[in-house]
Design a protein around this motif. Structure first.
Motif, mmCIF file in Angstrom:
data_model
loop_
_atom_site.group_PDB
_atom_site.id
_atom_site.type_symbol
_atom_site.label_atom_id
_atom_site.label_comp_id
_atom_site.label_asym_id
_atom_site.label_seq_id
_atom_site.Cartn_x
_atom_site.Cartn_y
_atom_site.Cartn_z
ATOM 1 N N SER A 160 82.528 11.915 88.348
ATOM 2 C CA SER A 160 81.834 11.897 89.638
ATOM 3 C C SER A 160 82.814 11.665 90.782
ATOM 4 O O SER A 160 82.654 12.223 91.870
ATOM 5 C CB SER A 160 80.707 10.851 89.656
ATOM 6 O OG SER A 160 81.219 9.533 89.588
ATOM 7 N N LEU B 289 88.438 9.202 99.877
ATOM 8 C CA LEU B 289 87.265 8.842 99.089
ATOM 9 C C LEU B 289 87.559 7.506 98.415
ATOM 10 O O LEU B 289 88.592 7.363 97.768
ATOM 11 C CB LEU B 289 86.988 9.906 98.028
ATOM 12 C CG LEU B 289 85.762 9.588 97.187
ATOM 13 C CD1 LEU B 289 84.642 10.542 97.522
ATOM 14 C CD2 LEU B 289 86.094 9.624 95.721
ATOM 15 N N ILE C 15 84.947 8.391 102.907
ATOM 16 C CA ILE C 15 83.749 8.728 102.146
ATOM 17 C C ILE C 15 83.623 7.632 101.101
ATOM 18 O O ILE C 15 84.489 7.508 100.234
ATOM 19 C CB ILE C 15 83.869 10.109 101.460
ATOM 20 C CG1 ILE C 15 84.123 11.214 102.489
ATOM 21 C CG2 ILE C 15 82.632 10.403 100.650
ATOM 22 C CD1 ILE C 15 85.546 11.613 102.598
ATOM 23 N N ALA D 139 86.012 4.549 95.787
ATOM 24 C CA ALA D 139 85.003 4.350 94.745
ATOM 25 C C ALA D 139 85.378 3.169 93.859
ATOM 26 O O ALA D 139 86.513 2.693 93.891
ATOM 27 C CB ALA D 139 84.878 5.618 93.888
ATOM 28 N N ALA E 198 80.804 4.403 89.521
ATOM 29 C CA ALA E 198 81.250 5.793 89.483
ATOM 30 C C ALA E 198 81.937 6.095 88.149
ATOM 31 O O ALA E 198 82.544 5.216 87.536
ATOM 32 C CB ALA E 198 82.204 6.064 90.637
ATOM 33 N N LEU F 6 81.951 6.263 97.978
ATOM 34 C CA LEU F 6 81.128 6.653 96.837
ATOM 35 C C LEU F 6 80.401 5.461 96.236
ATOM 36 O O LEU F 6 79.357 5.612 95.622
ATOM 37 C CB LEU F 6 82.004 7.338 95.786
ATOM 38 C CG LEU F 6 81.321 8.163 94.723
ATOM 39 C CD1 LEU F 6 80.481 9.272 95.340
ATOM 40 C CD2 LEU F 6 82.352 8.759 93.784
ATOM 41 N N ALA G 278 83.317 14.522 93.642
ATOM 42 C CA ALA G 278 83.109 14.161 95.044
ATOM 43 C C ALA G 278 84.374 14.394 95.861
ATOM 44 O O ALA G 278 84.309 14.850 97.008
ATOM 45 C CB ALA G 278 82.656 12.706 95.152
ATOM 46 N N GLU H 220 84.520 18.141 96.435
ATOM 47 C CA GLU H 220 83.431 18.541 97.335
ATOM 48 C C GLU H 220 83.675 18.074 98.765
ATOM 49 O O GLU H 220 83.370 18.787 99.720
ATOM 50 C CB GLU H 220 82.104 17.970 96.817
ATOM 51 C CG GLU H 220 80.905 18.384 97.637
ATOM 52 C CD GLU H 220 79.614 17.850 97.057
ATOM 53 O OE1 GLU H 220 78.760 17.413 97.839
ATOM 54 O OE2 GLU H 220 79.467 17.868 95.813
ATOM 55 N N GLU H 221 84.214 16.892 98.924
ATOM 56 C CA GLU H 221 84.436 16.305 100.250
ATOM 57 C C GLU H 221 85.812 16.649 100.823
ATOM 58 O O GLU H 221 86.166 16.176 101.899
ATOM 59 C CB GLU H 221 84.290 14.780 100.173
ATOM 60 C CG GLU H 221 82.894 14.310 99.830
ATOM 61 C CD GLU H 221 81.919 14.487 100.985
ATOM 62 O OE1 GLU H 221 82.355 14.738 102.126
ATOM 63 O OE2 GLU H 221 80.702 14.366 100.737
#
Length: 140
Positions: A52, A14, A42, A16, A48, A44, A56, A59-60
């Motif tokens: 968050s 992720l 992923i 961000a 951010a 984001l 994320a 969740e991911e």
């Protein structure tokens, strides 16, 4: 070749940018480097919050979280982000990269628990190798 975590699944990262830092060129470049290496990214995006990013990441099912920074805002958010990434009994490794990171900032980040820090001029190969190492070491 696909990048794989220790458990054999594709590595998920992720990416961000925290707070009001609007410079996303580096984040987009690293995202492309990782995708080209077979890592699932992923993105984001900008603006951010620590909460968050952590939500994320969970969740991911992210193996690694990467924060891009071109301003010093990441220092303000770092403690909250590290705490948020450790909730629920799991630790998701955190990498921070950007052009503003000085040697003393790097030392501080590593001391606080950041898993890897990249400054300007870090090679693509070093970034990919570090992501693979972190994903394998922590094995989500």
């Amino acid at each position: 070749m696909e990048a794989e975590a220790r458990n054999g699944k594709r590595v998920r990262v992720l990416i961000a940018i925290l707070g009001l830092d609007q410079h996303e060129t580096g984040a987009l470049a690293v995202s492309a480097i990782l995708r080209d290496a077979g890592v699932e990214v992923i993105y984001l995006g900008r603006f951010a919050s620590p909460e968050s990013v952590a939500a994320a990441a969970v969740e991911e099912s992210a193996d690694v979280v990467g924060i891009s920074c071109h301003s010093w805002e990441y220092i303000h958010y770092l403690d909250d982000l590290l705490r948020a990434l450790e909730r629920g009994g799991e630790r998701i490794p955190l990498m921070i990269g950007g052009s503003v990171i000085s040697p003393s900032d790097k030392a501080l980040l590593l001391e606080k628990g950041v898993s890897a820090v990249f400054g300007a001029g870090t090679s693509s190969g070093d970034i990919v190798a570090t992501v693979r190492k972190l994903a394998g070491a922590f094995g989500s």
